[in-house]
Design a protein around this motif. Sequence first.
Motif, PDB file in Angstrom:
ATOM      1  N   PHE A  11     127.674  94.597  20.590  1.00 20.85           N
ATOM      2  CA  PHE A  11     128.306  93.577  21.426  1.00 20.85           C
ATOM      3  C   PHE A  11     127.289  92.804  22.262  1.00 20.85           C
ATOM      4  N   VAL A  12     126.346  93.537  22.862  1.00 20.95           N
ATOM      5  CA  VAL A  12     125.445  92.866  23.800  1.00 20.95           C
ATOM      6  C   VAL A  12     124.628  91.787  23.091  1.00 20.95           C
ATOM      7  N   PHE A  13     124.359  92.001  21.803  1.00 21.20           N
ATOM      8  CA  PHE A  13     123.548  91.001  21.099  1.00 21.20           C
ATOM      9  C   PHE A  13     124.342  89.778  20.655  1.00 21.20           C
ATOM     10  N   THR A  14     125.644  89.761  20.951  1.00 16.88           N
ATOM     11  CA  THR A  14     126.376  88.518  20.727  1.00 16.88           C
ATOM     12  C   THR A  14     126.270  87.624  21.961  1.00 16.88           C
ATOM     13  N   ARG A  15     125.627  88.135  23.016  1.00 18.10           N
ATOM     14  CA  ARG A  15     125.570  87.397  24.285  1.00 18.10           C
ATOM     15  C   ARG A  15     124.250  86.667  24.481  1.00 18.10           C
ATOM     16  N   GLU A  16     124.346  85.584  25.212  1.00 17.35           N
ATOM     17  CA  GLU A  16     123.173  84.792  25.557  1.00 17.35           C
ATOM     18  C   GLU A  16     122.243  85.598  26.461  1.00 17.35           C
ATOM     19  N   GLY A  17     120.960  85.606  26.152  1.00 16.49           N
ATOM     20  CA  GLY A  17     119.999  86.283  27.033  1.00 16.49           C
ATOM     21  C   GLY A  17     119.546  87.628  26.505  1.00 16.49           C
ATOM     22  N   ALA A  18     120.327  88.207  25.572  1.00 11.62           N
ATOM     23  CA  ALA A  18     120.023  89.562  25.106  1.00 11.62           C
ATOM     24  C   ALA A  18     118.665  89.639  24.412  1.00 11.62           C
ATOM     25  N   VAL A  19     118.349  88.596  23.653  1.00 15.53           N
ATOM     26  CA  VAL A  19     117.112  88.627  22.869  1.00 15.53           C
ATOM     27  C   VAL A  19     115.883  88.664  23.786  1.00 15.53           C
ATOM     28  N   GLU A  20     115.994  87.936  24.901  1.00 17.84           N
ATOM     29  CA  GLU A  20     114.933  87.977  25.909  1.00 17.84           C
ATOM     30  C   GLU A  20     114.702  89.424  26.366  1.00 17.84           C
ATOM     31  N   GLY A  21     115.803  90.145  26.550  1.00 12.46           N
ATOM     32  CA  GLY A  21     115.728  91.550  26.954  1.00 12.46           C
ATOM     33  C   GLY A  21     115.082  92.399  25.878  1.00 12.46           C
ATOM     34  N   LEU A  22     115.434  92.100  24.634  1.00  4.97           N
ATOM     35  CA  LEU A  22     114.863  92.841  23.515  1.00  4.97           C
ATOM     36  C   LEU A  22     113.345  92.687  23.492  1.00  4.97           C
ATOM     37  N   VAL A  23     112.894  91.459  23.719  1.00  3.79           N
ATOM     38  CA  VAL A  23     111.454  91.197  23.722  1.00  3.79           C
ATOM     39  C   VAL A  23     110.792  91.982  24.855  1.00  3.79           C
ATOM     40  N   TYR A  24     111.421  91.934  26.019  1.00  2.97           N
ATOM     41  CA  TYR A  24     110.864  92.683  27.160  1.00  2.97           C
ATOM     42  C   TYR A  24     110.784  94.176  26.834  1.00  2.97           C
ATOM     43  N   TYR A  25     111.790  94.673  26.147  1.00  2.00           N
ATOM     44  CA  TYR A  25     111.869  96.104  25.832  1.00  2.00           C
ATOM     45  C   TYR A  25     110.819  96.515  24.804  1.00  2.00           C
ATOM     46  N   LEU A  26     110.581  95.650  23.831  1.00  7.49           N
ATOM     47  CA  LEU A  26     109.758  96.090  22.694  1.00  7.49           C
ATOM     48  C   LEU A  26     108.357  95.505  22.619  1.00  7.49           C
ATOM     49  N   LYS A  27     108.033  94.558  23.495  1.00  4.83           N
ATOM     50  CA  LYS A  27     106.694  93.969  23.422  1.00  4.83           C
ATOM     51  C   LYS A  27     105.779  94.622  24.454  1.00  4.83           C
ATOM     52  N   PRO A  28     104.828  95.428  23.997  1.00  2.28           N
ATOM     53  CA  PRO A  28     104.027  96.181  24.962  1.00  2.28           C
ATOM     54  C   PRO A  28     102.999  95.319  25.687  1.00  2.28           C
ATOM     55  N   ASP A  29     102.814  95.618  26.959  1.00  2.00           N
ATOM     56  CA  ASP A  29     101.770  94.972  27.742  1.00  2.00           C
ATOM     57  C   ASP A  29     100.775  96.077  28.101  1.00  2.00           C
ATOM     58  N   PHE A  30      99.677  96.118  27.319  1.00  2.00           N
ATOM     59  CA  PHE A  30      98.783  97.269  27.443  1.00  2.00           C
ATOM     60  C   PHE A  30      98.095  97.348  28.801  1.00  2.00           C
ATOM     61  N   SER A  31      98.062  96.219  29.516  1.00  2.00           N
ATOM     62  CA  SER A  31      97.414  96.250  30.830  1.00  2.00           C
ATOM     63  C   SER A  31      98.197  97.119  31.812  1.00  2.00           C
ATOM     64  N   LYS A  32      99.450  97.434  31.450  1.00  2.00           N
ATOM     65  CA  LYS A  32     100.284  98.248  32.341  1.00  2.00           C
ATOM     66  C   LYS A  32      99.999  99.746  32.211  1.00  2.00           C
ATOM     67  N   ILE A  33      99.186 100.122  31.207  1.00  2.00           N
ATOM     68  CA  ILE A  33      98.963 101.551  30.979  1.00  2.00           C
ATOM     69  C   ILE A  33      97.938 102.102  31.975  1.00  2.00           C
ATOM     70  N   THR A  34      98.421 102.893  32.912  1.00  3.81           N
ATOM     71  CA  THR A  34      97.575 103.467  33.960  1.00  3.81           C
ATOM     72  C   THR A  34      97.894 104.961  34.068  1.00  3.81           C
ATOM     73  N   PHE A  35      97.149 105.649  34.919  1.00  6.50           N
ATOM     74  CA  PHE A  35      97.460 107.055  35.147  1.00  6.50           C
ATOM     75  C   PHE A  35      98.855 107.226  35.720  1.00  6.50           C
ATOM     76  N   ASP A  36      99.203 106.286  36.596  1.00  2.00           N
ATOM     77  CA  ASP A  36     100.519 106.367  37.216  1.00  2.00           C
ATOM     78  C   ASP A  36     101.625 106.273  36.167  1.00  2.00           C
ATOM     79  N   LEU A  37     101.402 105.409  35.176  1.00  2.00           N
ATOM     80  CA  LEU A  37     102.387 105.277  34.102  1.00  2.00           C
ATOM     81  C   LEU A  37     102.493 106.585  33.321  1.00  2.00           C
ATOM     82  N   PHE A  38     101.358 107.193  33.058  1.00  2.00           N
ATOM     83  CA  PHE A  38     101.336 108.486  32.378  1.00  2.00           C
ATOM     84  C   PHE A  38     102.107 109.537  33.172  1.00  2.00           C
ATOM     85  N   PHE A  39     101.870 109.538  34.473  1.00  2.00           N
ATOM     86  CA  PHE A  39     102.537 110.484  35.355  1.00  2.00           C
ATOM     87  C   PHE A  39     104.057 110.330  35.269  1.00  2.00           C
TER      88      PHE A  39
END
Length: 453
Positions: free
Chosen positions: A189-217
């Motif tokens: 259902f959610v993918f029939t809605r406007e905006g969902a794809v933007e969320g999908l990209v946010y969910y699945l596109k990694p930003d490697f600069s975010k990988i820190t010790f804190d993230l590991f923790f």
Amino acid sequence: MEINQSDNRGNWSSKVGFILAAAGSAIGLGNIWAYPSKVADNGGAAFILIYILCVFLVGFPIMVSELTIGRKTGKNPVGAFKAFKFSPHFKWIGFWGIVCGFMILAFYNVVAGWTFSYVFEEIFHYFGNEPLKNWFADLGNGHKNAIFSAFFMLLTIAIITGGVAEGIEKATKIMMPMLFAILIIMIGFVFTREGAVEGLVYYLKPDFSKITFDLFFKAMGQAFFSLSLGMGALITYGSYLNKKSNIPEAAFYVTMSDLAIAFLAGLLIIPAMFVAHHNGVNIFDQHGNLLSSTSLVFTALPDLFHSMQPFIGLVSGVMFFLLLSMAALTSTISLLEVPVSYVIDEFKWKRKRAAIGIGLAVLSLSLVISYDLSLIDLFALLFNDIGLPLGGLLISIFLAYVWKTNNAMAEIRSGYSEVDNSFFGKLWPFMVKYVSPLLIGIVFFQTIYSLFS
Ligand code: PHE
């Protein structure tokens, strides 16, 4: 060494029953409340990547360790470490687990109460009763939190009193597949809605600069929490396993289903946030970061249900929050079962007395938390993010260097005769000896170091 399992502690009635109960313990608020918020907080897919690493390099090996220790000894976490008779001090590993479980259950109950109160939020929304709808939606209402967490605790006590096979297995058998189904439908259902794809990209596109010790923790803490590890829940559940069961196989099913439900929950909730954004709900803070954490599930999802055809929205919303409550219930059951099995084994309490006594003690703490929600973050930091990996570290060190992996392998072999030639059998000893403790150790001490420097 011969350790006899004590009689009349109850046993799982079937292999599937055990897997479902252990999966029921694993799958809960950790997957649907905590995981998506952590993904949103920590840069989307970068978090997922590290999370999956933690699950396979640390979580799965420790899950096998806990189940093996449990089945070998047939005891609660404290009794299990005593039963090996290496040194009485090892019982503190189990004891630490019981403390963590007790404290985690205290706040878990409050959040579980929120999920149940949202069943009513959905109903009163449908009937257009704004004041009542708002009352049930208000996460900050102390009285309401107290009532719902009390209700949740009493339900947990009732099931625990019923014993192993009847209580826990039956409850889980029907609910897990239903939860899975409703997640899939809602994702559709959610993918029939406007905006969902933007969320999908946010969910699945990694930003490697975010990988820190804190993230590991955070990912490490989340992996332990979500897989119910580090506090002896799976030592306890393993103690009800019979010698013929295949531990690595069961652990694999549990790990994969937990991961799958978390992944699906993210696939629903992150896009749902962006859909809400599209509809004018603010989901970013002034720095452009995603707002999230505690309230995420309780804002994005109702918004989605309310945007559906009203009756379908009602049915979906009620079903979703009901199933989520039940998923939470199969986790609170396993959290309470740990201290209960401890006092039954070690102090010879009757199951009913143990369940009521400890359940009410936890509840009194939940009531305090109901009125001061800031305690949730504090407890989660101390007993989940720090407490569980610490427990896991001690468990893996105990297994690898005190009990020794070849003895553990012998225990595993009794239900899996080909283990020595399997991929698992070649890899697992290496993982528990080196990889898991080292990874936890590095992340752990780096974090403690940065906290105090
Ligand atoms: N794994 C459960 C969840 O994800 C929580 C839990 C933690 C249960 C520790 C038992 C032990 O909701």
